[in-house]
Design an enzyme around this catalytic site. Structure first.
Site, PDB file in Angstrom:
ATOM      1  N   CYS A 151       0.824  -1.189   0.000  1.00 48.89           N
ATOM      2  CA  CYS A 151       0.000   0.000   0.000  1.00 48.89           C
ATOM      3  C   CYS A 151       0.867   1.252   0.000  1.00 48.89           C
ATOM      4  O   CYS A 151       2.086   1.199   0.024  1.00 48.89           O
ATOM      5  CB  CYS A 151      -0.910   0.012   1.231  1.00 48.89           C
ATOM      6  SG  CYS A 151      -1.910  -1.474   1.408  1.00 48.89           S
ATOM      7  N   ASP A 207      -4.139  -8.207   9.096  1.00 54.01           N
ATOM      8  CA  ASP A 207      -2.985  -7.963   9.943  1.00 54.01           C
ATOM      9  C   ASP A 207      -2.950  -6.512  10.418  1.00 54.01           C
ATOM     10  O   ASP A 207      -2.332  -6.198  11.444  1.00 54.01           O
ATOM     11  CB  ASP A 207      -1.682  -8.325   9.224  1.00 54.01           C
ATOM     12  CG  ASP A 207      -1.526  -7.677   7.857  1.00 54.01           C
ATOM     13  OD1 ASP A 207      -2.516  -7.160   7.313  1.00 54.01           O
ATOM     14  OD2 ASP A 207      -0.399  -7.701   7.310  1.00 54.01           O
ATOM     15  N   ILE A 233      13.590 -12.687 -16.449  1.00 51.34           N
ATOM     16  CA  ILE A 233      13.949 -11.815 -17.558  1.00 51.34           C
ATOM     17  C   ILE A 233      15.163 -12.415 -18.267  1.00 51.34           C
ATOM     18  O   ILE A 233      16.159 -12.773 -17.621  1.00 51.34           O
ATOM     19  CB  ILE A 233      14.277 -10.393 -17.062  1.00 51.34           C
ATOM     20  CG1 ILE A 233      13.010  -9.691 -16.598  1.00 51.34           C
ATOM     21  CG2 ILE A 233      14.965  -9.576 -18.141  1.00 51.34           C
ATOM     22  CD1 ILE A 233      12.002  -9.406 -17.687  1.00 51.34           C
ATOM     23  N   SER A 249      11.089 -12.937  -3.550  1.00 52.47           N
ATOM     24  CA  SER A 249      12.389 -12.671  -4.173  1.00 52.47           C
ATOM     25  C   SER A 249      13.512 -13.247  -3.321  1.00 52.47           C
ATOM     26  O   SER A 249      13.300 -13.659  -2.185  1.00 52.47           O
ATOM     27  CB  SER A 249      12.595 -11.157  -4.350  1.00 52.47           C
ATOM     28  OG  SER A 249      13.086 -10.585  -3.146  1.00 52.47           O
ATOM     29  N   GLY A 250      14.727 -13.233  -3.878  1.00 51.14           N
ATOM     30  CA  GLY A 250      15.905 -13.703  -3.151  1.00 51.14           C
ATOM     31  C   GLY A 250      16.753 -12.579  -2.598  1.00 51.14           C
ATOM     32  O   GLY A 250      17.899 -12.816  -2.197  1.00 51.14           O
TER      33      GLY A 250
END
EC number: 6.3.5.4
Length: 646
Positions: free
Chosen positions: A2, A100, A292, A364-365
């Site tokens: 948000c 939450d 990608i 993600s890493g």
């Protein structure tokens, strides 16, 4: 994910301008296109843009407690909210939603400012308590989510998820901070707590700010830090590998909670591959993965991503980015609000664009290199530290300082063979050497680039002071631990997290980072160096743990990075664009740069004599920032807009 914004009256309970707060909120529409919420009462305005992820039906914001006296606007995810809700219900709290967000208002009632210590996740929020005449701002421990604020001359405090929300306010002091210019050209970003403008600040990672009406605004307060220390006997590599897998499964499991489509980025590197392998083991359905590819083989890792996707039978989505994909330059300047020089923002923007076509949440890493010891610069730093340890600084400084000045540059060679760079590093202490090694423009390059007027405005300030400030709190004598700590406080927050947040939010995509789970980060910080870097190998523990689960060539190939061919662009398709930007009127009008040095950078690079792609990209993005900031304010920032060092 948000966007939040608002204004708090520090002096009284004045009515706040509705139209202005609405514009601040709309400036962040991309962060939350699903819903918007505004709340006004005497002395406070709260605004929210919502990207619906959890509790789609009843999670609207601003959200209030039962009697409406405590309200919150929140950006992020609290992954342990179910456990906290159960604990709070046992204390007598009654919940009206399954979100939450509601946990925050009840946790505030139960634990006050210490509530943030109970939250596990990524977050930035603003909570207003009417009875206490208080506005409480908080940011997560690793700085995944951003939060900007400004104390204004009219006695109000404005805040927002992005600087562009504050830029809507006519009272914001938009003079350029010369120290921020120094930090930008050293690091490629403006480090916390500064912003490019004198009038605005970033709340730092792991910090809170508690503003009380009628009182002076205090300094932010830290509620968390990471301690790099080995307490007790170190585990074996096998035991640590087993524990890592369990800890990572828990972190990934928490981040797979979602009521909307979920997937993962898959670059073909170790970190993202480990996250995808873990997700596959926790999911009954095939994991959605997004990659990608590059049409230039020098930068393409797509084949390794395909190996992992094939092994785990993921729903794999790939798009190829052209090696001349530079149309985003002006768009990025507007997206980041302040100058930002990591060129991997281009492929990051593209992979977020791809992911949003298929999912609303992506894992993600990011954060793996910092905690597991993955950067090549760590190994080089350790090698230099051994050499620095052989001679005292009093001998090293004159000897290697002289060699560093007279030795020719060799930009074409691997860093370990660049004698000039190595000699310069050996002439410095550890913190100074590491700052030198990660700088886009080294200190002597910045001195040559900056005009006498800008140097005078700096009053002796150097970006090194950012590293000195953090190093003073690192509380470790270990060379690897020190630079890991520095990166967690600087590069991870100012570069990586900023890049991913803006690129993902531009596409209304939520990105979650399992490797930045703070209990995992704390555990890894307590492991000895040998489980992270051993010989010439980094990420020893992570690679050993995932040997049964990932291909050997994915685990042990050289690290590639998410790079673009800047050097070729600036000698080819962007040749004229660089000349126009670096030698043009926008930079010249500021009076901040030495015209001869600007021309040298362009001419030497485009003739092929030197590789100045990093400084040229920094200048290109700074020029684009100035044009964007000028368009937003109606006037080009120039000499008169440069502030003085406080």
């Amino acid at each position: 994910m948000c966007g939040i914004a608002g204004i708090f009256d520090l002096r009284g309970t004045r009515e706040l301008p509705r139209e202005l707060v609405g514009r601040m909120n709309d400036a962040q529409f991309h962060r939350g296109p699903d819903e918007g919420g505004l709340h006004f009462e005497p002395g406070v305005a709260l605004a929210h843009r919502r990207l619906s992820i959890i509790d789609l039906a009843t999670g609207q914001q601003p959200l209030f407690n039962a009697d409406g006296s405590v309200g919150v606007v929140f950006n992020g995810e609290i992954y342990n909210y179910r456990e906290l809700a159960a604990e709070l219900e046992a204390l007598g709290h009654v919940f009206r939603t399954r979100s939450d967000t509601e946990v925050i208002v009840h946790a505030w009632a139960a634990w006050g400012e210490a509530c943030v210590k109970r939250f596990r996740g990524m977050f930035a929020f603003a909570l207003h308590d009417r009875a206490r005449a208080t506005l409480f701002l908080a940011r997560d421990r690793l700085g995944v989510k951003p939060l900007y604020y400004a104390e204004l001359a009219d006695g109000t405090l404005a805040f927002g998820s992005e600087l562009k929300a504050l830029m809507c306010h006519p009272g914001l002091d938009r003079r350029i901070d010369p120290c921020a210019v120094e930090e930008y050209f050293a690091l490629g970003y403006v480090a916390e707590p500064r912003t490019i403008f004198l009038g605005a600040r970033k709340l730092g990672p792991g910090e809170t700010l508690c503003a009380r009406r009628g009182q002076a605004l205090p300094e932010p307060r830290a509620y968390w830090d990471v301690r790099f220390a080995v307490d007790g006997p170190a585990p074996s590599l096998e035991d640590a590998s087993a524990e890592l897998l369990e800890r990572l499964r828990e972190s990934v499991r928490l981040r797979m909670i979602s009521e909307v489509p979920l997937g993962a980025f898959l670059s073909g590197g170790v970190d993202s591959s480990a996250v995808v392998a873990t997700m596959a083991g926790l999911s009954d359905e095939p994991v959605n993965t997004c990659s990608i590819a590059f049409d230039d083989p020098q930068f393409d890792e797509a084949a390794f991503a395909r190996q992992v996707a094939g092994r785990y039978r993921t729903r794999h989505h790939v798009e190829t980015v052209k090696s001349d994909d530079f149309d985003l330059i002006d768009h990025l300047a507007a997206l980041y609000d302040e100058p930002y020089a990591d060129s991997s923002a281009i492929p990051t923007w593209r992979v977020c664009q791809l992911a949003r076509k298929h999912v609303t949440v992506a894992l993600s890493g990011d954060g793996g290199d910092e905690s597991f010891g993955g950067y090549r610069r760590y190994r080089l730093h350790l090698m230099e530290e051994r050499l620095r340890g052989a001679l005292p600084l009093g001998l090293r400084r004159p000897l290697f300082g002289l060699l560093g000045r007279v030795y020719p540059k060799a930009d074409w060679a691997p860093r370990v063979l660049r004698g000039k760079t190595t000699f310069q590093a050996l002439a410095r202490d550890s913190v100074q050497a590491y700052c030198h090694s990660v700088s886009l423009l080294r200190e002597e390059q910045r001195r040559a680039l900056f005009s006498p007027a800008l140097r005078a405005s700096l009053g002796g300030y150097r970006a090194l002071e950012v590293f000195r400030r953090h190093a003073a709190r690192a509380d470790t004598d270990d060379a690897l631990a020190l630079v890991q700590y520095l990166d967690l406080k600087t590069y991870l927050v100012g570069d990586i997290n900023t890049k991913v947040d803006r690129a993902s939010m531009a596409h209304s995509l939520e990105v979650r980072e399992p490797l930045m789970d703070h209990p995992l980060v704390e555990w890894l910080a307590g492991l000895p160096r040998e489980l992270k870097v051993r010989g010439g190998e980094g990420k020893v523990l992570l690679k050993r743990a995932f040997e049964p689960m990932l291909p050997h060539e994915v685990l042990y190939r050289p690290k590639m990075g998410f790079a673009v061919p800047l050097a070729r662009w600036f000698r080819g398709p962007l040749r004229q664009r660089v000349r126009d930007a670096v030698l043009g009127e926008t930079l010249a009008a500021t009076g901040w740069f030495d015209a001869r040095q600007l021309r040298h950078l362009v001419e030497a690079h485009q003739s092929g004599a030197r590789d100045y792609s990093a400084p040229l990209w920094s200048l290109l993005m700074f020029e684009a920032f100035l044009r964007n900031a000028g368009a937003a304010s109606g006037a080009l920032p120039a000499r008169a807009a440069l502030g003085e060092v406080a």
